[in-house]
Design a protein around this motif. Structure first.
Motif, PDB file in Angstrom:
ATOM      1  N   GLU A   5     -50.068  66.680-111.267  1.00 19.35           N
ATOM      2  CA  GLU A   5     -49.155  65.676-110.710  1.00 19.35           C
ATOM      3  C   GLU A   5     -49.533  65.286-109.285  1.00 19.35           C
ATOM      4  OE1 GLU A   5     -47.760  68.896-111.386  1.00 19.35           O
ATOM      5  OE2 GLU A   5     -47.743  68.412-113.509  1.00 19.35           O
ATOM      6  N   ARG A   6     -50.255  66.151-108.587  1.00 24.56           N
ATOM      7  CA  ARG A   6     -50.548  65.917-107.170  1.00 24.56           C
ATOM      8  C   ARG A   6     -52.013  65.629-106.888  1.00 24.56           C
ATOM      9  NH1 ARG A   6     -47.132  70.195-107.800  1.00 24.56           N
ATOM     10  NH2 ARG A   6     -45.020  69.724-107.112  1.00 24.56           N
ATOM     11  N   ARG A   7     -52.827  65.572-107.912  1.00 21.24           N
ATOM     12  CA  ARG A   7     -54.274  65.437-107.725  1.00 21.24           C
ATOM     13  C   ARG A   7     -54.645  64.142-107.004  1.00 21.24           C
ATOM     14  NH1 ARG A   7     -56.620  66.619-112.984  1.00 21.24           N
ATOM     15  NH2 ARG A   7     -56.012  68.717-112.417  1.00 21.24           N
ATOM     16  N   ALA A   8     -54.069  63.016-107.397  1.00 21.83           N
ATOM     17  CA  ALA A   8     -54.416  61.733-106.774  1.00 21.83           C
ATOM     18  C   ALA A   8     -53.985  61.696-105.305  1.00 21.83           C
ATOM     19  CB  ALA A   8     -53.771  60.587-107.538  1.00 21.83           C
ATOM     20  N   ALA A   9     -52.782  62.191-105.025  1.00 23.91           N
ATOM     21  CA  ALA A   9     -52.301  62.201-103.646  1.00 23.91           C
ATOM     22  C   ALA A   9     -53.129  63.156-102.787  1.00 23.91           C
ATOM     23  CB  ALA A   9     -50.823  62.587-103.597  1.00 23.91           C
ATOM     24  N   SER A  10     -53.518  64.288-103.345  1.00 17.94           N
ATOM     25  CA  SER A  10     -54.353  65.242-102.608  1.00 17.94           C
ATOM     26  C   SER A  10     -55.709  64.642-102.284  1.00 17.94           C
ATOM     27  CB  SER A  10     -54.555  66.517-103.423  1.00 17.94           C
ATOM     28  OG  SER A  10     -53.339  67.145-103.669  1.00 17.94           O
ATOM     29  N   LEU A  11     -56.302  64.007-103.270  1.00 16.71           N
ATOM     30  CA  LEU A  11     -57.606  63.395-103.066  1.00 16.71           C
ATOM     31  C   LEU A  11     -57.529  62.267-102.034  1.00 16.71           C
ATOM     32  CD1 LEU A  11     -60.561  63.395-103.932  1.00 16.71           C
ATOM     33  CD2 LEU A  11     -59.941  61.785-105.724  1.00 16.71           C
ATOM     34  N   ALA A  12     -56.487  61.450-102.129  1.00  8.84           N
ATOM     35  CA  ALA A  12     -56.315  60.357-101.163  1.00  8.84           C
ATOM     36  C   ALA A  12     -56.136  60.911 -99.754  1.00  8.84           C
ATOM     37  CB  ALA A  12     -55.116  59.497-101.548  1.00  8.84           C
ATOM     38  N   TYR A  13     -55.372  61.985 -99.625  1.00 12.34           N
ATOM     39  CA  TYR A  13     -55.167  62.588 -98.304  1.00 12.34           C
ATOM     40  C   TYR A  13     -56.478  63.133 -97.739  1.00 12.34           C
ATOM     41  CZ  TYR A  13     -53.650  65.719 -94.638  1.00 12.34           C
ATOM     42  OH  TYR A  13     -53.516  66.361 -93.438  1.00 12.34           O
ATOM     43  N   GLN A  40     -53.459  57.936 -94.123  1.00  6.87           N
ATOM     44  CA  GLN A  40     -53.311  59.387 -94.234  1.00  6.87           C
ATOM     45  C   GLN A  40     -51.837  59.773 -94.246  1.00  6.87           C
ATOM     46  OE1 GLN A  40     -55.577  61.320 -91.210  1.00  6.87           O
ATOM     47  NE2 GLN A  40     -54.788  63.339 -91.679  1.00  6.87           N
ATOM     48  N   PHE A  41     -51.054  59.146 -93.390  1.00  9.81           N
ATOM     49  CA  PHE A  41     -49.617  59.403 -93.360  1.00  9.81           C
ATOM     50  C   PHE A  41     -48.973  59.016 -94.690  1.00  9.81           C
ATOM     51  CE2 PHE A  41     -45.276  57.926 -92.495  1.00  9.81           C
ATOM     52  CZ  PHE A  41     -44.732  59.108 -92.026  1.00  9.81           C
ATOM     53  N   ALA A  42     -49.366  57.860 -95.226  1.00 11.79           N
ATOM     54  CA  ALA A  42     -48.809  57.422 -96.512  1.00 11.79           C
ATOM     55  C   ALA A  42     -49.193  58.387 -97.630  1.00 11.79           C
ATOM     56  CB  ALA A  42     -49.287  56.012 -96.824  1.00 11.79           C
ATOM     57  N   ALA A  43     -50.436  58.841 -97.658  1.00 12.34           N
ATOM     58  CA  ALA A  43     -50.880  59.763 -98.702  1.00 12.34           C
ATOM     59  C   ALA A  43     -50.154  61.108 -98.600  1.00 12.34           C
ATOM     60  CB  ALA A  43     -52.388  59.967 -98.610  1.00 12.34           C
ATOM     61  N   LEU A  44     -49.974  61.600 -97.386  1.00 16.48           N
ATOM     62  CA  LEU A  44     -49.280  62.871 -97.210  1.00 16.48           C
ATOM     63  C   LEU A  44     -47.805  62.745 -97.565  1.00 16.48           C
ATOM     64  CD1 LEU A  44     -49.605  65.798 -96.375  1.00 16.48           C
ATOM     65  CD2 LEU A  44     -49.131  65.120 -94.029  1.00 16.48           C
ATOM     66  N   THR A  45     -47.198  61.617 -97.245  1.00 18.96           N
ATOM     67  CA  THR A  45     -45.807  61.385 -97.622  1.00 18.96           C
ATOM     68  C   THR A  45     -45.668  61.342 -99.135  1.00 18.96           C
ATOM     69  OG1 THR A  45     -45.419  60.140 -95.597  1.00 18.96           O
ATOM     70  CG2 THR A  45     -43.858  59.803 -97.389  1.00 18.96           C
ATOM     71  N   TRP A  46     -46.587  60.662 -99.818  1.00 23.49           N
ATOM     72  CA  TRP A  46     -46.554  60.590-101.284  1.00 23.49           C
ATOM     73  C   TRP A  46     -46.746  61.982-101.883  1.00 23.49           C
ATOM     74  CZ3 TRP A  46     -44.585  56.882-103.956  1.00 23.49           C
ATOM     75  CH2 TRP A  46     -44.835  56.788-105.318  1.00 23.49           C
ATOM     76  N   TYR A  47     -47.610  62.781-101.279  1.00 21.76           N
ATOM     77  CA  TYR A  47     -47.840  64.151-101.734  1.00 21.76           C
ATOM     78  C   TYR A  47     -46.562  64.984-101.583  1.00 21.76           C
ATOM     79  CZ  TYR A  47     -49.787  68.866-101.900  1.00 21.76           C
ATOM     80  OH  TYR A  47     -50.036  70.170-102.210  1.00 21.76           O
ATOM     81  N   MET A  48     -45.895  64.864-100.432  1.00 26.78           N
ATOM     82  CA  MET A  48     -44.678  65.639-100.207  1.00 26.78           C
ATOM     83  C   MET A  48     -43.554  65.200-101.134  1.00 26.78           C
ATOM     84  SD  MET A  48     -44.556  66.336 -96.101  1.00 26.78           S
ATOM     85  CE  MET A  48     -44.452  64.619 -95.669  1.00 26.78           C
TER      86      MET A  48
END
Length: 87
Positions: A5-13, A40-48
């Protein structure tokens, strides 16, 4: 970090983190560094948000609703789905 579930957000970050460091230390382009920092902020927010139940669904609905409200998307092309699918 690399759950399905978090792979895309992790990779983007991680990619935006590398892009930030590359643009600051090697390319020395401040505007590109700022762009990477925002991404980076957007990717980390999506990850969280993936750790909050229905967090991504709620954020998607809010963003879609604001884009429709401001005329970026038309209501016909961006249907607002319910947060929970009926069973």
């Amino acid at each position: 970090m690399f759950a399905k579930e978090r792979r895309a957000a992790s990779l983007a970050y991680l990619l935006t983190l590398a892009g930030t460091l590359l643009s600051i230390f090697w390319l020395r382009l401040a505007i590109l560094a700022l762009l990477f920092i925002l991404l980076q902020f957007a990717a980390l927010t999506w990850y969280m948000l993936s750790y909050i139940p229905y967090g991504r669904a709620l954020a998607s609905r809010l963003i879609r609703r604001q884009l429709v409200r401001h005329g970026v998307l038309s209501p016909a092309t961006a249907p607002i789905r319910p947060a929970v699918e009926p069973s």
